[in-house]
Design a protein around this motif. Structure first.
Motif, PDB file in Angstrom:
ATOM      1  N   GLU A 182       0.856  -1.182   0.000  1.00 15.73           N
ATOM      2  CA  GLU A 182       0.000   0.000   0.000  1.00 15.73           C
ATOM      3  C   GLU A 182       0.894   1.235   0.000  1.00 15.73           C
ATOM      4  O   GLU A 182       1.461   1.594   1.029  1.00 15.73           O
ATOM      5  CB  GLU A 182      -0.926   0.009   1.216  1.00 15.73           C
ATOM      6  CG  GLU A 182      -1.970  -1.087   1.208  1.00 15.73           C
ATOM      7  CD  GLU A 182      -2.911  -0.976   2.384  1.00 15.73           C
ATOM      8  OE1 GLU A 182      -3.984  -1.595   2.322  1.00 15.73           O
ATOM      9  OE2 GLU A 182      -2.607  -0.255   3.346  1.00 15.73           O
ATOM     10  N   PRO A 183       1.065   1.874  -1.150  1.00 11.41           N
ATOM     11  CA  PRO A 183       1.972   3.021  -1.231  1.00 11.41           C
ATOM     12  C   PRO A 183       1.572   4.134  -0.265  1.00 11.41           C
ATOM     13  O   PRO A 183       0.392   4.401  -0.056  1.00 11.41           O
ATOM     14  CB  PRO A 183       1.834   3.477  -2.692  1.00 11.41           C
ATOM     15  CG  PRO A 183       1.290   2.293  -3.412  1.00 11.41           C
ATOM     16  CD  PRO A 183       0.428   1.566  -2.432  1.00 11.41           C
ATOM     17  N   ILE A 184       2.571   4.772   0.334  1.00 12.25           N
ATOM     18  CA  ILE A 184       2.346   5.888   1.254  1.00 12.25           C
ATOM     19  C   ILE A 184       3.091   7.103   0.713  1.00 12.25           C
ATOM     20  O   ILE A 184       4.287   7.028   0.416  1.00 12.25           O
ATOM     21  CB  ILE A 184       2.824   5.553   2.677  1.00 12.25           C
ATOM     22  CG1 ILE A 184       2.072   4.343   3.236  1.00 12.25           C
ATOM     23  CG2 ILE A 184       2.644   6.763   3.592  1.00 12.25           C
ATOM     24  CD1 ILE A 184       2.560   3.888   4.595  1.00 12.25           C
ATOM     25  N   PHE A 185       2.384   8.216   0.598  1.00 17.61           N
ATOM     26  CA  PHE A 185       2.973   9.459   0.112  1.00 17.61           C
ATOM     27  C   PHE A 185       2.843  10.553   1.177  1.00 17.61           C
ATOM     28  O   PHE A 185       1.838  10.616   1.891  1.00 17.61           O
ATOM     29  CB  PHE A 185       2.275   9.930  -1.175  1.00 17.61           C
ATOM     30  CG  PHE A 185       2.529   9.058  -2.369  1.00 17.61           C
ATOM     31  CD1 PHE A 185       3.539   9.363  -3.265  1.00 17.61           C
ATOM     32  CD2 PHE A 185       1.759   7.923  -2.594  1.00 17.61           C
ATOM     33  CE1 PHE A 185       3.771   8.548  -4.374  1.00 17.61           C
ATOM     34  CE2 PHE A 185       1.992   7.107  -3.689  1.00 17.61           C
ATOM     35  CZ  PHE A 185       3.000   7.426  -4.584  1.00 17.61           C
ATOM     36  N   ALA A 186       3.858  11.391   1.257  1.00 17.85           N
ATOM     37  CA  ALA A 186       3.816  12.568   2.137  1.00 17.85           C
ATOM     38  C   ALA A 186       3.436  13.773   1.294  1.00 17.85           C
ATOM     39  O   ALA A 186       4.010  14.013   0.224  1.00 17.85           O
ATOM     40  CB  ALA A 186       5.172  12.787   2.792  1.00 17.85           C
ATOM     41  N   LEU A 187       2.451  14.519   1.767  1.00 22.30           N
ATOM     42  CA  LEU A 187       2.026  15.751   1.101  1.00 22.30           C
ATOM     43  C   LEU A 187       2.354  16.909   2.025  1.00 22.30           C
ATOM     44  O   LEU A 187       1.830  17.001   3.138  1.00 22.30           O
ATOM     45  CB  LEU A 187       0.523  15.699   0.801  1.00 22.30           C
ATOM     46  CG  LEU A 187      -0.150  16.972   0.283  1.00 22.30           C
ATOM     47  CD1 LEU A 187       0.551  17.506  -0.958  1.00 22.30           C
ATOM     48  CD2 LEU A 187      -1.621  16.720  -0.003  1.00 22.30           C
TER      49      LEU A 187
END
Length: 236
Positions: free
Chosen positions: A82-87
């Motif tokens: 499950e890809p995790i991105f920081a915004l």
């Protein structure tokens, strides 16, 4: 949520914007502990990273006069199933309440959906059960951004304390934890004890700040983009 961009516009950053963006990021870091925390060198390394596309992974909000008053970017944090991105997003305090934060969040989410595409051969596939997670970290005292995150569907997943000590000389610190209480003990040299009473001294500054991490899952929908195949010409 009403977004008012009267006399404002959104565009991708350029390398010549580096200094102005670094200043914007540091606007809310007025405490001497954080002076220069976001250096131009650090920001440049992010922008020039091989996995970061400045023209697509970051956005600016600018005035008609060219002043940069908003910035956001997205960076991958995890390569798990499950890809995790920081915004990250920053808005000049004078422009709060105009929906700029919501606009930057939505621009970031749309880009993250694109980055979540899985390439299989010549096909682009979004796996049906895949969830792409977006995380935003904020200062817990930022009530305005807290309200925006709740409105945009984000949930609190973690809180943490950032303890900062700025001293001219400091011995090795000692940490202990008993019954959920964390203790930090810092030994001062005798000539520093008088300075330690003044927390506004440039030599000795102490601060504990509370931060929060909010998360939102972008549900994937199965989508397959078939490659274009040229049909052969058949002579009549």
């Amino acid at each position: 949520m009403i977004i008012r961009l009267h006399q404002l516009s959104a565009r991708a950053p350029r390398l010549q914007d580096l200094s102005a963006v670094a200043r914007l990021i540091n606007i809310q870091e007025e405490n001497p502990l954080y002076a220069g925390q976001c250096s131009e060198e650090k920001l440049r390394s992010i922008w020039q990273d091989a996995y970061f596309q400045l023209s697509q992974d970051a956005w600016l909000i600018v005035t008609r006069q060219g002043e940069i008053i908003g910035y956001a970017d997205v960076q991958r944090q995890s390569e798990q199933s499950e890809p995790i991105f920081a915004l990250r997003l920053y808005v000049d305090p004078e422009y709060h309440g105009r929906g700029i934060e919501s606009l930057l969040i939505r621009l970031g989410e749309e880009r993250i959906r694109q980055l979540g595409l899985v390439i299989v051969g010549d096909q682009q596939i979004i796996v049906g059960n895949q969830q792409i997670k977006v995380r935003i970290s904020i200062d817990s005292s930022s009530e305005r951004l807290y309200e925006v995150l709740l409105y945009e569907g984000y949930c609190l997943i973690q809180q943490f304390l950032c303890m900062s000590i700025a001293m001219e000389q400091m011995a090795e610190p000692f940490f202990s934890a008993v019954d959920g209480m964390l203790t930090l003990q810092v030994e001062l040299q005798p000539h520093e004890s008088s300075q330690a009473r003044n927390q506004h001294s440039s030599a000795d500054v102490y601060q504990t700040q509370k931060y929060a991490i909010y998360e939102k899952a972008l549900g994937g929908q199965r989508r397959i983009v078939e490659p274009k195949v040229a049909l052969p010409c058949v002579a009549g």
